[in-house]
Design a protein around this motif. Sequence first.
Motif, PDB file in Angstrom:
ATOM      1  N   GLY A   8      -7.392  14.578   7.679  1.00  0.00           N
ATOM      2  CA  GLY A   8      -8.695  14.655   7.051  1.00  0.00           C
ATOM      3  C   GLY A   8      -9.626  13.507   7.342  1.00  0.00           C
ATOM      4  O   GLY A   8     -10.802  13.552   6.955  1.00  0.00           O
ATOM      5  N   GLY A   9      -9.137  12.478   8.006  1.00  0.00           N
ATOM      6  CA  GLY A   9      -9.985  11.349   8.312  1.00  0.00           C
ATOM      7  C   GLY A   9     -11.025  11.696   9.358  1.00  0.00           C
ATOM      8  O   GLY A   9     -10.948  12.721  10.032  1.00  0.00           O
ATOM      9  N   LEU A  20      -9.027  13.906   2.058  1.00  0.00           N
ATOM     10  CA  LEU A  20      -7.804  13.600   2.778  1.00  0.00           C
ATOM     11  C   LEU A  20      -6.639  14.357   2.165  1.00  0.00           C
ATOM     12  O   LEU A  20      -6.610  14.594   0.959  1.00  0.00           O
ATOM     13  CB  LEU A  20      -7.502  12.106   2.744  1.00  0.00           C
ATOM     14  CG  LEU A  20      -8.601  11.159   3.215  1.00  0.00           C
ATOM     15  CD1 LEU A  20      -8.099   9.716   3.170  1.00  0.00           C
ATOM     16  CD2 LEU A  20      -9.077  11.524   4.617  1.00  0.00           C
ATOM     17  N   SER A  21      -5.685  14.713   3.008  1.00  0.00           N
ATOM     18  CA  SER A  21      -4.502  15.411   2.540  1.00  0.00           C
ATOM     19  C   SER A  21      -3.257  14.772   3.124  1.00  0.00           C
ATOM     20  O   SER A  21      -3.283  14.216   4.222  1.00  0.00           O
ATOM     21  CB  SER A  21      -4.545  16.897   2.928  1.00  0.00           C
ATOM     22  OG  SER A  21      -5.606  17.561   2.281  1.00  0.00           O
ATOM     23  N   CYS A  22      -2.177  14.867   2.385  1.00  0.00           N
ATOM     24  CA  CYS A  22      -0.890  14.350   2.817  1.00  0.00           C
ATOM     25  C   CYS A  22       0.163  15.412   2.547  1.00  0.00           C
ATOM     26  O   CYS A  22       0.268  15.915   1.422  1.00  0.00           O
ATOM     27  CB  CYS A  22      -0.557  13.057   2.067  1.00  0.00           C
ATOM     28  SG  CYS A  22       1.127  12.448   2.322  1.00  0.00           S
ATOM     29  N   VAL A  23       0.915  15.746   3.574  1.00  0.00           N
ATOM     30  CA  VAL A  23       2.004  16.702   3.443  1.00  0.00           C
ATOM     31  C   VAL A  23       3.317  15.934   3.432  1.00  0.00           C
ATOM     32  O   VAL A  23       3.591  15.154   4.347  1.00  0.00           O
ATOM     33  CB  VAL A  23       2.011  17.723   4.587  1.00  0.00           C
ATOM     34  CG1 VAL A  23       3.153  18.715   4.399  1.00  0.00           C
ATOM     35  CG2 VAL A  23       0.685  18.459   4.651  1.00  0.00           C
ATOM     36  N   ALA A  24       4.111  16.147   2.411  1.00  0.00           N
ATOM     37  CA  ALA A  24       5.377  15.456   2.261  1.00  0.00           C
ATOM     38  C   ALA A  24       6.536  16.415   2.476  1.00  0.00           C
ATOM     39  O   ALA A  24       6.515  17.559   2.026  1.00  0.00           O
ATOM     40  CB  ALA A  24       5.484  14.821   0.881  1.00  0.00           C
ATOM     41  N   TYR A  93      -6.249   5.092   6.129  1.00  0.00           N
ATOM     42  CA  TYR A  93      -5.732   5.505   4.834  1.00  0.00           C
ATOM     43  C   TYR A  93      -4.317   6.039   4.990  1.00  0.00           C
ATOM     44  O   TYR A  93      -4.059   6.914   5.815  1.00  0.00           O
ATOM     45  CB  TYR A  93      -6.639   6.565   4.213  1.00  0.00           C
ATOM     46  CG  TYR A  93      -7.915   5.991   3.659  1.00  0.00           C
ATOM     47  CD1 TYR A  93      -8.140   5.924   2.282  1.00  0.00           C
ATOM     48  CD2 TYR A  93      -8.897   5.486   4.508  1.00  0.00           C
ATOM     49  CE1 TYR A  93      -9.303   5.377   1.775  1.00  0.00           C
ATOM     50  CE2 TYR A  93     -10.055   4.927   4.009  1.00  0.00           C
ATOM     51  CZ  TYR A  93     -10.259   4.876   2.641  1.00  0.00           C
ATOM     52  OH  TYR A  93     -11.411   4.324   2.130  1.00  0.00           O
ATOM     53  N   TYR A  94      -3.419   5.503   4.171  1.00  0.00           N
ATOM     54  CA  TYR A  94      -2.009   5.846   4.243  1.00  0.00           C
ATOM     55  C   TYR A  94      -1.537   6.536   2.981  1.00  0.00           C
ATOM     56  O   TYR A  94      -1.935   6.182   1.873  1.00  0.00           O
ATOM     57  CB  TYR A  94      -1.156   4.589   4.445  1.00  0.00           C
ATOM     58  CG  TYR A  94      -1.458   3.815   5.701  1.00  0.00           C
ATOM     59  CD1 TYR A  94      -0.786   4.089   6.883  1.00  0.00           C
ATOM     60  CD2 TYR A  94      -2.412   2.804   5.704  1.00  0.00           C
ATOM     61  CE1 TYR A  94      -1.055   3.372   8.035  1.00  0.00           C
ATOM     62  CE2 TYR A  94      -2.686   2.080   6.853  1.00  0.00           C
ATOM     63  CZ  TYR A  94      -2.001   2.371   8.013  1.00  0.00           C
ATOM     64  OH  TYR A  94      -2.282   1.654   9.153  1.00  0.00           O
ATOM     65  N   CYS A  95      -0.668   7.486   3.167  1.00  0.00           N
ATOM     66  CA  CYS A  95      -0.013   8.162   2.061  1.00  0.00           C
ATOM     67  C   CYS A  95       1.340   7.495   1.821  1.00  0.00           C
ATOM     68  O   CYS A  95       2.082   7.237   2.774  1.00  0.00           O
ATOM     69  CB  CYS A  95       0.178   9.644   2.409  1.00  0.00           C
ATOM     70  SG  CYS A  95       1.047  10.623   1.166  1.00  0.00           S
ATOM     71  N   ARG A  96       1.650   7.216   0.562  1.00  0.00           N
ATOM     72  CA  ARG A  96       2.923   6.596   0.223  1.00  0.00           C
ATOM     73  C   ARG A  96       3.634   7.377  -0.858  1.00  0.00           C
ATOM     74  O   ARG A  96       3.032   7.791  -1.846  1.00  0.00           O
ATOM     75  CB  ARG A  96       2.726   5.157  -0.251  1.00  0.00           C
ATOM     76  CG  ARG A  96       4.053   4.402  -0.384  1.00  0.00           C
ATOM     77  CD  ARG A  96       3.954   3.204  -1.282  1.00  0.00           C
ATOM     78  NE  ARG A  96       3.879   3.567  -2.680  1.00  0.00           N
ATOM     79  CZ  ARG A  96       3.866   2.690  -3.686  1.00  0.00           C
ATOM     80  NH1 ARG A  96       3.913   1.384  -3.412  1.00  0.00           N
ATOM     81  NH2 ARG A  96       3.790   3.106  -4.936  1.00  0.00           N
ATOM     82  N   GLU A  97       4.918   7.543  -0.664  1.00  0.00           N
ATOM     83  CA  GLU A  97       5.769   8.162  -1.670  1.00  0.00           C
ATOM     84  C   GLU A  97       6.796   7.147  -2.134  1.00  0.00           C
ATOM     85  O   GLU A  97       7.500   6.557  -1.319  1.00  0.00           O
ATOM     86  CB  GLU A  97       6.478   9.400  -1.104  1.00  0.00           C
ATOM     87  CG  GLU A  97       7.414  10.079  -2.096  1.00  0.00           C
ATOM     88  CD  GLU A  97       8.191  11.227  -1.480  1.00  0.00           C
ATOM     89  OE1 GLU A  97       7.642  12.343  -1.428  1.00  0.00           O
ATOM     90  OE2 GLU A  97       9.340  11.003  -1.041  1.00  0.00           O
ATOM     91  N   GLY A 112      -0.925   7.245   8.718  1.00  0.00           N
ATOM     92  CA  GLY A 112      -2.303   6.957   8.398  1.00  0.00           C
ATOM     93  C   GLY A 112      -3.308   7.878   9.061  1.00  0.00           C
ATOM     94  O   GLY A 112      -3.035   8.518  10.066  1.00  0.00           O
ATOM     95  N   THR A 113      -4.481   7.923   8.465  1.00  0.00           N
ATOM     96  CA  THR A 113      -5.606   8.645   9.028  1.00  0.00           C
ATOM     97  C   THR A 113      -6.841   7.761   8.906  1.00  0.00           C
ATOM     98  O   THR A 113      -7.095   7.168   7.860  1.00  0.00           O
ATOM     99  CB  THR A 113      -5.811  10.010   8.327  1.00  0.00           C
ATOM    100  OG1 THR A 113      -6.882  10.723   8.954  1.00  0.00           O
ATOM    101  CG2 THR A 113      -6.122   9.840   6.844  1.00  0.00           C
ATOM    102  N   LYS A 114      -7.585   7.654   9.983  1.00  0.00           N
ATOM    103  CA  LYS A 114      -8.710   6.730  10.049  1.00  0.00           C
ATOM    104  C   LYS A 114      -9.953   7.316   9.408  1.00  0.00           C
ATOM    105  O   LYS A 114     -10.339   8.455   9.685  1.00  0.00           O
ATOM    106  CB  LYS A 114      -9.006   6.373  11.513  1.00  0.00           C
ATOM    107  CG  LYS A 114     -10.239   5.507  11.725  1.00  0.00           C
ATOM    108  CD  LYS A 114     -10.054   4.104  11.174  1.00  0.00           C
ATOM    109  CE  LYS A 114     -11.241   3.220  11.510  1.00  0.00           C
ATOM    110  NZ  LYS A 114     -11.092   1.862  10.962  1.00  0.00           N
ATOM    111  N   VAL A 115     -10.570   6.513   8.557  1.00  0.00           N
ATOM    112  CA  VAL A 115     -11.837   6.870   7.931  1.00  0.00           C
ATOM    113  C   VAL A 115     -12.874   5.840   8.339  1.00  0.00           C
ATOM    114  O   VAL A 115     -12.674   4.644   8.149  1.00  0.00           O
ATOM    115  CB  VAL A 115     -11.722   6.917   6.397  1.00  0.00           C
ATOM    116  CG1 VAL A 115     -13.100   7.113   5.763  1.00  0.00           C
ATOM    117  CG2 VAL A 115     -10.787   8.028   5.973  1.00  0.00           C
TER     118      VAL A 115
END
Length: 119
Positions: A8-9, A20-24, A93-97, A112-115
């Motif tokens: 989504g960045g 932004l979306s994160c798939v886990a 932007y990073y997704c963390r679990e 990560g995805t760049k914004v």
Amino acid sequence: QVQLVESGGGLVQPGGSLNLSCVASGSTANIYEMGWYRQSPGKERTLVASVDGDGRTNIPRSGAGRFTISRDIAGNLLHLRMNKLKPEDTAVYYCRERVITVVGYCDSWGRGTKVTVST
């Protein structure tokens, strides 16, 4: 092995919005918290927004009133909706679990995805 993939960045003008979306996948332990973090060149990684296992959210001042975090548990998704973006929001932007294991907390990160917020 937990895998997190952000998407989504992109480039957006100041004042604009971005989702932004994160798939886990691969989680085997109880999720303690999921969140979005960001990092700009020369700066430390900071919390953007998080949501814990009970659905409680935490959005620091940097994103308060502009950002929204949500989870889609059935789809193993984490979303970040950003409004009124500013140039200082430019970052990866990073997704963390964060999960609870028998040896304590364990964190997994996406790549990560760049914004980029710029005219």
